[in-house]
Design a protein around this motif. Sequence first.
Motif, short mmCIF file in Angstrom:
data_model
loop_
_atom_site.label_atom_id
_atom_site.label_comp_id
_atom_site.label_asym_id
_atom_site.label_seq_id
_atom_site.Cartn_x
_atom_site.Cartn_y
_atom_site.Cartn_z
N GLY A 1 69.45 120.17 32.06
CA GLY A 1 70.92 119.43 31.90
C GLY A 1 70.66 117.80 31.39
N SER A 2 69.33 117.58 30.99
CA SER A 2 68.87 116.18 30.68
C SER A 2 69.74 115.58 29.39
N SER A 3 70.03 116.65 28.48
CA SER A 3 70.76 116.09 27.32
C SER A 3 72.18 115.36 27.89
N TYR A 4 72.54 115.79 28.86
CA TYR A 4 73.89 114.98 29.44
C TYR A 4 73.57 113.83 30.44
N GLN A 5 72.43 114.48 31.50
CA GLN A 5 72.22 113.53 32.65
C GLN A 5 71.60 112.30 32.12
N LEU A 6 70.63 112.31 31.31
CA LEU A 6 69.93 111.12 30.87
C LEU A 6 70.97 109.96 30.58
N GLN A 7 71.90 110.64 29.65
CA GLN A 7 73.07 109.67 29.02
C GLN A 7 73.97 108.99 30.43
N ALA B 1 69.36 106.54 26.00
CA ALA B 1 68.82 107.95 26.00
C ALA B 1 68.58 108.52 24.82
N ALA B 2 69.46 108.31 23.67
CA ALA B 2 69.06 108.75 22.27
C ALA B 2 67.90 108.15 22.09
N GLU B 3 67.46 106.92 22.20
CA GLU B 3 66.17 106.24 21.69
C GLU B 3 64.89 107.09 22.41
N LEU B 4 64.95 107.35 23.70
CA LEU B 4 63.85 108.15 24.47
C LEU B 4 64.05 109.51 24.26
N MET B 5 65.20 110.18 23.91
CA MET B 5 64.82 111.55 23.30
C MET B 5 64.37 111.98 22.25
N TYR B 6 64.97 110.92 21.33
CA TYR B 6 64.53 111.26 19.76
C TYR B 6 62.87 110.89 19.57
N THR B 7 62.65 109.80 20.35
CA THR B 7 61.24 109.51 20.15
C THR B 7 60.05 110.05 20.85
N SER B 8 60.46 110.64 21.89
CA SER B 8 59.54 111.16 22.87
C SER B 8 58.50 110.19 23.38
N GLU B 9 58.89 109.10 23.38
CA GLU B 9 58.03 107.91 23.94
C GLU B 9 57.87 107.97 25.38
N TRP B 10 56.53 107.30 25.61
CA TRP B 10 55.92 107.21 26.89
C TRP B 10 56.63 105.99 27.65
N LEU B 11 57.08 106.31 29.00
CA LEU B 11 57.63 104.99 29.68
C LEU B 11 56.70 104.71 30.76
N ASP B 12 56.48 103.24 31.14
CA ASP B 12 55.61 102.91 32.31
C ASP B 12 56.81 102.51 33.34
N ALA B 13 56.25 102.04 34.50
CA ALA B 13 57.13 101.95 35.52
C ALA B 13 58.21 100.82 35.31
N GLY B 14 57.53 99.78 34.58
CA GLY B 14 58.53 98.67 34.20
C GLY B 14 59.61 99.23 33.45
N SER C 1 63.84 99.14 33.81
CA SER C 1 64.36 98.25 32.97
C SER C 1 65.46 98.94 32.27
N VAL C 2 65.18 100.34 32.02
CA VAL C 2 66.53 101.31 31.25
C VAL C 2 67.33 101.67 32.35
N GLY C 3 67.14 101.77 33.48
CA GLY C 3 67.70 102.42 34.74
C GLY C 3 67.51 103.82 35.23
N ILE C 4 66.39 104.14 34.78
CA ILE C 4 65.99 105.41 35.41
C ILE C 4 65.51 105.33 36.87
N ALA C 5 64.39 104.20 37.17
CA ALA C 5 64.00 103.92 38.54
C ALA C 5 64.96 102.98 38.90
N THR C 6 65.15 103.10 40.47
CA THR C 6 65.76 102.32 41.24
C THR C 6 64.89 100.97 41.89
N GLY C 7 63.48 101.52 41.96
CA GLY C 7 62.51 100.34 42.20
C GLY C 7 61.16 100.59 42.03
#
Length: 255
Positions: free
Chosen positions: A137-143, A151-164, A168-174
């Motif tokens: 369900g991540s095609s919906y849930q990430l958005q 969400a489009a940027e992350l899904m289309y590029t398959s880029e790596w995210l670090d903790a920061g 900053s994008v809102g996936i992590a709470t802390g």
Amino acid sequence: MSETVLQELDDRGVLLLTLNRPQRKNAFSNEQWQAFGDAIEAAGENPAVACVVVTGAGKDFSSGVDLADFGESEGEHPFNACARKLVNFDKPVVSAAKGVAVGGGATLLLHTDVVYVGESLRMRFPFTSLGLVPEWGSSYQLQAVIGARRAAELMYTSEWLDAGKALSVGIATGVFSDEELLDKAMAKAREIAQWPVSSLVETKRLMRDVHRKAIHAAMDAEQAGMEKLAGKPENIEAVMAILEKRAPDFSQFRK
């Protein structure tokens, strides 16, 4: 009880679930999908459980599906059953993720309510790089979590995210040091668990029910997309590149 998911319930009503295949970066085998789904289902039925914490043993959260053990199964596949159970789970879930969180390890985090990450986090939604489509369900849930543009940027590029970046994008709470990560997650879970379970359940239902129908619809559509693309030349090239430890060449399919 499977040793692939360790369970520890404290006297405050917090159930700690630890993904326990550290030698495989906690990659999910069929047995582990089954064990995690069973643990979530049992937690929902246990009145002593007020809040769940999910973490990974060793240095990583989860590297996603273990391709060496993701074959066919009788009836509903353990992955699909587990995914559905977590989407429908009505008690708060806090996650504590450090190290690798890729594929199913990343999409799992989208279905937890509070996401704490360690400074070593390396997260990726790798589906386009594999010639596939998103899952769980991540095609919906990430958005829904971070907005359509990000969400489009992350899904289309398959880029790596670090903790920061995850923060900053809102996936992590802390973000916390790896050493203090689990303690912080457990403390937040105990803060949540002090309140009536009935109130927590109804509050989560109010917050989540508006999304659940869409998530289930996305999961059905994603399954169709997976069946369409899995085993196609682009997917085979992606897998062979991983096995051969080289960069994939998708340009050959554009001629």
